[in-house]
Design a protein around this motif. Structure first.
Motif, PDB file in Angstrom:
ATOM      1  N   VAL A   1       0.798  -1.228   0.000  1.00 29.09           N
ATOM      2  CA  VAL A   1       0.000   0.000   0.000  1.00 29.09           C
ATOM      3  C   VAL A   1       0.831   1.279   0.000  1.00 29.09           C
ATOM      4  N   ASP A   2       2.138   1.208   0.310  1.00 31.26           N
ATOM      5  CA  ASP A   2       2.947   2.424   0.357  1.00 31.26           C
ATOM      6  C   ASP A   2       3.995   2.409  -0.751  1.00 31.26           C
ATOM      7  N   ALA A   3       4.334   3.594  -1.235  1.00 29.13           N
ATOM      8  CA  ALA A   3       5.330   3.717  -2.297  1.00 29.13           C
ATOM      9  C   ALA A   3       5.979   5.103  -2.229  1.00 29.13           C
ATOM     10  N   PRO A   4       7.306   5.187  -2.463  1.00 27.67           N
ATOM     11  CA  PRO A   4       8.234   4.072  -2.599  1.00 27.67           C
ATOM     12  C   PRO A   4       8.303   3.240  -1.313  1.00 27.67           C
ATOM     13  N   SER A   5       8.811   2.054  -1.416  1.00 27.73           N
ATOM     14  CA  SER A   5       8.907   1.190  -0.245  1.00 27.73           C
ATOM     15  C   SER A   5       9.847   1.793   0.794  1.00 27.73           C
ATOM     16  N   GLY A   6       9.664   1.369   2.028  1.00 32.69           N
ATOM     17  CA  GLY A   6      10.565   1.825   3.079  1.00 32.69           C
ATOM     18  C   GLY A   6      12.008   1.475   2.777  1.00 32.69           C
ATOM     19  N   THR A   7      12.209   0.315   2.170  1.00 30.13           N
ATOM     20  CA  THR A   7      13.567  -0.102   1.810  1.00 30.13           C
ATOM     21  C   THR A   7      14.158   0.812   0.742  1.00 30.13           C
ATOM     22  N   ALA A   8      13.343   1.170  -0.257  1.00 29.39           N
ATOM     23  CA  ALA A   8      13.823   2.069  -1.310  1.00 29.39           C
ATOM     24  C   ALA A   8      14.229   3.415  -0.722  1.00 29.39           C
ATOM     25  N   LEU A   9      13.413   3.928   0.202  1.00 30.58           N
ATOM     26  CA  LEU A   9      13.743   5.204   0.826  1.00 30.58           C
ATOM     27  C   LEU A   9      15.024   5.089   1.653  1.00 30.58           C
ATOM     28  N   SER A  10      15.201   3.951   2.334  1.00 31.91           N
ATOM     29  CA  SER A  10      16.433   3.751   3.098  1.00 31.91           C
ATOM     30  C   SER A  10      17.645   3.670   2.180  1.00 31.91           C
ATOM     31  N   LEU A  11      17.474   3.078   1.009  1.00 32.50           N
ATOM     32  CA  LEU A  11      18.565   3.046   0.035  1.00 32.50           C
ATOM     33  C   LEU A  11      18.887   4.459  -0.446  1.00 32.50           C
ATOM     34  N   GLY A  12      17.838   5.266  -0.648  1.00 31.58           N
ATOM     35  CA  GLY A  12      18.066   6.655  -1.015  1.00 31.58           C
ATOM     36  C   GLY A  12      18.813   7.411   0.068  1.00 31.58           C
ATOM     37  N   ARG A  13      18.444   7.146   1.333  1.00 35.08           N
ATOM     38  CA  ARG A  13      19.141   7.814   2.447  1.00 35.08           C
ATOM     39  C   ARG A  13      20.593   7.365   2.525  1.00 35.08           C
ATOM     40  N   ALA A  14      20.832   6.068   2.254  1.00 32.89           N
ATOM     41  CA  ALA A  14      22.209   5.566   2.273  1.00 32.89           C
ATOM     42  C   ALA A  14      23.041   6.236   1.186  1.00 32.89           C
ATOM     43  N   ALA A  15      22.447   6.403   0.007  1.00 35.26           N
ATOM     44  CA  ALA A  15      23.152   7.067  -1.084  1.00 35.26           C
ATOM     45  C   ALA A  15      23.410   8.533  -0.743  1.00 35.26           C
ATOM     46  N   ALA A  16      22.399   9.189  -0.174  1.00 36.35           N
ATOM     47  CA  ALA A  16      22.568  10.591   0.211  1.00 36.35           C
ATOM     48  C   ALA A  16      23.643  10.746   1.276  1.00 36.35           C
ATOM     49  N   GLN A  17      23.665   9.823   2.230  1.00 36.24           N
ATOM     50  CA  GLN A  17      24.696   9.873   3.268  1.00 36.24           C
ATOM     51  C   GLN A  17      26.077   9.734   2.651  1.00 36.24           C
ATOM     52  N   GLY A  18      26.199   8.829   1.679  1.00 32.55           N
ATOM     53  CA  GLY A  18      27.481   8.664   1.010  1.00 32.55           C
ATOM     54  C   GLY A  18      27.922   9.920   0.286  1.00 32.55           C
TER      55      GLY A  18
END
Length: 271
Positions: free
Chosen positions: A162-179
């Motif tokens: 029911v949610d998009a983007p997935s929580g995992t996708a958002l966490s991957l985005g945060r990981a990339a942003a942190q990098g």
């Protein structure tokens, strides 16, 4: 050491059943109970092993508060409203809380932070070992590849999500942003429709697919002129998330109050 009493809220759903199986099969744990919504037809029915059908001697209830009272740890893959309420029960009964609920708001996360001042809370968008390694590799790759490499996160899940983007996708985005040393909120690009203009340098884009019974697929793509680097994880069974959640539950027992994630559970470096 005696077995750790683990309760499961939302025990009748697909993820709940995977969790029931993992807990019943683990010698270090004992299932303390399982709950469903008060209007669920499962309330009052026996909790059985999902594979063998063997009865556990427990019945599904609708009393989540009681479950927190009698458990050492409760695993929670439900919905944001329920998880926020469960945080208050975790505080009240000093019960460790494992949270895999996605789609949480800032208000929901404040409730998690408040509970973590009293009890150990493991909150993660994804409990898979492989996905958490993907988080780590994504951060490392983003730190090494400059803005000549456009970052795109693609995810696909089953039609019922029911949610998009997935929580995992958002966490991957945060990981990339942190990098990259930036805030995801400042560089995210989630919606593309119509004439959008050219891609903004440094943005992190998201694309979402839904269909069938896909347990979860995530790809982080680093795209430069004439070359592309892709990091991908594909889940074929949600049992991998249940195994990770159980690992987190066993790990959390006896730990001090605090907000933890799967990097803590798996011993992965955060910096």
């Amino acid at each position: 050491m005696s077995e750790i009493r683990i309760g499961i809220v939302g025990c009748g759903g697909r993820m709940g059943q995977a969790l029931v199986r993992e807990v019943l099969d683990n010698k270090a744990a004992t299932l303390s109970g399982g709950t469903e919504r008060h209007d669920s037809p499962l309330v009052g029915s026996p909790i059985r092993h999902p594979a063998t059908g063997e009865e556990s001697g427990l019945k599904v209830t609708d009393n989540a508060e009681k479950l927190f009272e009698i458990s050492d740890v409760v695993i929670d893959f439900t919905c944001p409203t329920a998880t926020r309420l469960h945080c208050s029960y975790a505080e009240k009964y000093n019960t460790a809380h494992i949270i895999g609920t996605t789609g949480l708001t800032e208000k929901d996360e404040r409730a998690i932070n408040t509970a973590a001042e009293v009890v150990p809370v493991v909150y993660a968008s994804n409990f898979s070992l492989g996905v958490n390694l993907l988080f780590y590799l994504t951060r490392q790759a983003a730190s090494l590849l400059d803005e000549d490499f456009d970052i795109e996160v693609l995810e696909m899940h089953h039609r019922h999500k029911v949610d998009a983007p997935s929580g995992t996708a958002l966490s991957l985005g945060r990981a990339a942003a942190q990098g990259r040393g930036v805030r995801l909120e400042d560089v995210t690009d989630k919606v593309r429709d119509g004439i959008t203009g050219e891609r903004k340098r440094g943005d992190i884009g998201f694309a979402v697919l839904r269909g069938g019974n896909v347990a979860g697929e995530h790809t982080v793509s680093f795209n430069a002129y004439d070359e592309r680097v892709e990091l991908t994880h594909k889940a074929t069974d949600r049992a991998i998330f249940a195994r990770g959640a159980l690992k987190a539950a066993l790990w959390s027992f006896g730990h001090q109050a605090g907000l933890y994630d799967m990097f803590d559970v798996l011993g992965l470096p955060k910096g």
